[in-house]
Each structure stands twice: as C-alpha cells, then as structure tokens.
Enzyme design. Structure first.
Site, PDB file in Angstrom:
ATOM      1  N   PRO A 128      18.082  -7.480 -13.097  1.00 42.35           N
ATOM      2  CA  PRO A 128      16.850  -7.266 -13.860  1.00 42.35           C
ATOM      3  C   PRO A 128      16.828  -7.975 -15.208  1.00 42.35           C
ATOM      4  CG  PRO A 128      17.613  -5.203 -12.909  1.00 42.35           C
ATOM      5  CD  PRO A 128      18.689  -6.213 -12.667  1.00 42.35           C
ATOM      6  N   SER A 132      17.745 -16.025 -13.553  1.00 42.74           N
ATOM      7  CA  SER A 132      18.480 -17.252 -13.228  1.00 42.74           C
ATOM      8  C   SER A 132      19.709 -17.462 -14.108  1.00 42.74           C
ATOM      9  CB  SER A 132      17.553 -18.469 -13.362  1.00 42.74           C
ATOM     10  OG  SER A 132      16.513 -18.415 -12.412  1.00 42.74           O
ATOM     11  N   GLU A 362      16.559 -19.006  -5.794  1.00 39.20           N
ATOM     12  CA  GLU A 362      17.709 -19.932  -5.788  1.00 39.20           C
ATOM     13  C   GLU A 362      17.627 -20.961  -6.913  1.00 39.20           C
ATOM     14  OE1 GLU A 362      19.320 -21.338  -2.073  1.00 39.20           O
ATOM     15  OE2 GLU A 362      18.233 -19.767  -0.993  1.00 39.20           O
ATOM     16  N   GLY A 363      17.149 -20.504  -8.055  1.00 38.67           N
ATOM     17  CA  GLY A 363      17.015 -21.372  -9.218  1.00 38.67           C
ATOM     18  C   GLY A 363      15.591 -21.854  -9.372  1.00 38.67           C
TER      19      GLY A 363
END
Length: 378
Positions: A128, A132, A362-363
């Site tokens: 939370p 990233s 994933e980024g």
C-alpha cells in the site's frame, strides 16, 4: 485473422512457429470465456491450459531456462482472443518465476503443480505505501528459531484470494533499502495470512489486499539467500516485463482487426469508411505502432534467450512502448466504431478496459522511463 507475417522474422525458430499455431488452434476452440465469475473462469482456464500442455512454458525444468520468445508468443495470442486467458497464463509464470530461476528442488515441487494446472500461483510484491518503489518494502520477516515470522500487507496482488501459494517479498534487514529484502514461498493456507479485501477493477481479474499477521515460515521457505530478494524480484521482472508488452501487442492486433472489419462494412448510400483518406491514415498509424511494438518486444525476448544476463533496458523499452502504443491503437479503433465503441458487448470496449492496467503493473510507464534513462546515462 491478424497479420502473422511477423513469425517469419529472424527472431523465431521453427519451434516458435509451431507453438504459435498450437496456441492459435487451442484459443480458437476454447476462447473467449464467460467473465461473469472471474474467479471461476481463472480456475477453469488454468486447468485447461495445464491439460493442453501450454503451462509447461510458464516455468523451466531443472537445468533449463525460460524461453521468453515462447512466453511472449503465448501471451500475445491469448490476449488477442481473451484478456482473462492471458492473465491466467501469465500469473502462473510470474507467480513462480522466482522458483524457476532460484528455487530449490523441494520448492520446485510446487512448480510442477503450477505447470500442470493443478495449483494457482501469485506474486506478492506491491504494498500500500510502496507501489513501484520496491526498495521501501515494509513487510518484515523476522528471524526466529527454525525460520521466520512475517508481518505486513500486500495489495493489488493478482490471483489474490484464489491462489494456492504466493511468492512474497519481505524485509529481513541485512542492509538498508533494496539490499535488505528476501523472497519466500508462502502456501495460501498458512495460518496468519488473510485476504482483507477483494479489489474490483475495470477489467475483471482476481485481485486482493493481503495481510500477514505473525505468519510463521520454515527456513526452507526462503528462496535463494537472505538479502537477495530485490535481485530475485528484478530477475523475474527482467523476463516477464517483455511478456507484458506481448500481451499489449495481442490487444492491439485484435483492435486493428476489429477496426478493419468495421471500416470495410458497406454503408447506406454506398462506399465504406475505408474509402476516406483520413481513415486510411488512422489505419496506417495503427499498423505502424503494432509493428514497432512487435520489433521491440521480440528483440527483448530474443536478446534474453540468446544468453544476455540482464535485459533491463530492452525489456523496459518493450513494455513501455508496446503498452502505450496499444492504448493509442485501441483508442483509435474505438473512435472508428463511433458510439458502438463504448457499448458493452463490443470487443473494442472490452479492449479499452483491458489495456489500461498494463501501463501500471510490473512497473508503471514512468518507472520504465527511469530504467531506460539510467541505462542511457550510465
């Protein structure tokens, strides 16, 4: 049928072309599926993909390496037919990527089950307060006699609530920041692990917020060595970021197919939308974006398969460009559909919802820009 001429590019071998035909045939028979109950659909998809032998590509046998071109071809094809099928396949690979790359022989017993479709995996990295920023992971794994005690929270975890096991990342404190993280194999029935919220998003997928409260894991649950968690996470993403670009490519190809069918329909009064040069210009831009994305995706995959230790730059370029380009292609396809483009039940409306998350997970796109910029500056 989407353009398949890219399969003749020198990135591919005959086995890849055969695999693409196999997946296409399977998808034509089984997809799309009903998304009304995403949990049930994902469970069924994992079982069916396992029975078809396709999930064996989601992990590597001992002594072998993941073939990224195969992963990309499977994801592109599944995404073109059904976004939830792509999700189900991808998470079996991403969820167990750490085990494929770093797992012990005992841990790889789980990999055998996920590759057969008998178990569902999850990858629990996002938190939370960190998103990233993996280096600021707050979940802790305290050493205790015989193993580790884990406490913390993870959010937006794919397959959260239906997974049989998770690879989870926690702070063991060997060093500050990224160097103090470790990776663990966590069965979903471990006491202290709870699903505190199921998260609903614009394109239905199983997602959840997880909480770990004094979760006890044995020493054997540690993947690799303590303090290697960041390296493990980045190694997994190094492989699977390219495949996110491939999924986006599949969405974009489907959008172009839908647009082509739409603009070539006869209109009242004669002619078609495709007769107009402005429409032709849109179609040209869509085709250009798709080919450029495909070149970046399969360059990254080929580079990794050719033995490169890391392809962070190539994978970041592939994910960034392919996901952003797919958003533009799908938006154009929607525009060419007029009012039907935003109407539930039309493919482009579904694609519009499916593509958005790929620019985040994933980024996020801006993270990929940072990765690329650091590579250029370095």
């Amino acid at each position: 049928m989407s353009d398949r001429s890219f399969l003749n590019w020198p990135f591919f071998e005959d086995r890849h072309r055969a695999l693409a035909a196999q997946v296409e045939a399977w998808a034509a028979r089984h997809l799309p599926v009903d998304h009304g109950d995403a949990d049930a659909a994902c469970r069924a998809l994992v079982a069916d993909l396992g029975a078809a032998g396709l999930l064996r590509h989601s992990g590597a046998d001992t002594g072998e390496v993941l073939d990224v071109r195969s992963l990309c071809l499977i994801r592109e094809t599944l995404a073109r037919h059904d976004g939830l099928a792509d999700f189900a396949f991808a998470m079996q690979g991403l969820g167990m990527g750490a085990i494929s790359l770093f797992g012990t022989s005992a841990q790889r017993g789980w990999l055998e089950r996920t590759r057969a479709g008998r178990a569902i995996s999850g990858f629990a990295l996002t938190e939370p307060g960190a998103g990233s920023d993996v280096a600021h992971t707050a979940t802790t794994a305290e050493r205790v006699p015989g193993g580790f005690r884990l406490n913390g929270e993870k959010t937006y975890i794919s397959n959260g609530g239906i997974a049989d096991l998770y690879v989870i990342f926690a702070r063991t404190g060997e060093a500050p920041g990224a160097r103090g993280l470790s990776a663990f194999l966590l069965p979903a029935d471990t006491p202290g692990l709870s699903v505190v919220e199921r998260i609903e998003v614009i394109a239905p997928h199983p997602l959840a917020h997880l909480r770990l409260t004094d979760v006890m894991l044995p020493e054997a649950a540690l993947i690799g060595r303590a303090g290697e968690g960041f390296k493990i996470a980045m190694s997994v993403l190094d492989v699977f970021r390219s495949t996110v670009g491939a999924a986006a490519l599949g969405f974009a190809r489907r959008a172009l197919d839908e647009a082509l069918a739409r603009v070539q329909r006869p209109r009242v009064g004669g002619g078609t939308l495709a007769d107009h040069q402005m429409v032709q210009g849109h179609l040209a831009d869509m085709a250009l974006e798709i080919d450029a994305a495909a070149l970046l995706v399969y360059r990254a995959a080929w580079t990794k398969d050719s033995g490169a230790a890391r392809v962070s730059r190539e994978a970041a370029m592939a994910k960034l460009y392919a996901t952003e380009a797919a958003q533009r292609v799908i938006d154009t396809a929607l525009q060419l559909h007029g009012g039907d483009g935003v109407r539930h039940g039309f493919a482009v409306e579904s694609l519009y919802r499916e593509i958005r998350a790929l620019r985040i997970y994933e980024g996020a796109s801006d993270v990929q820009r940072v990765v690329i910029a650091r590579s250029v500056l370095g």
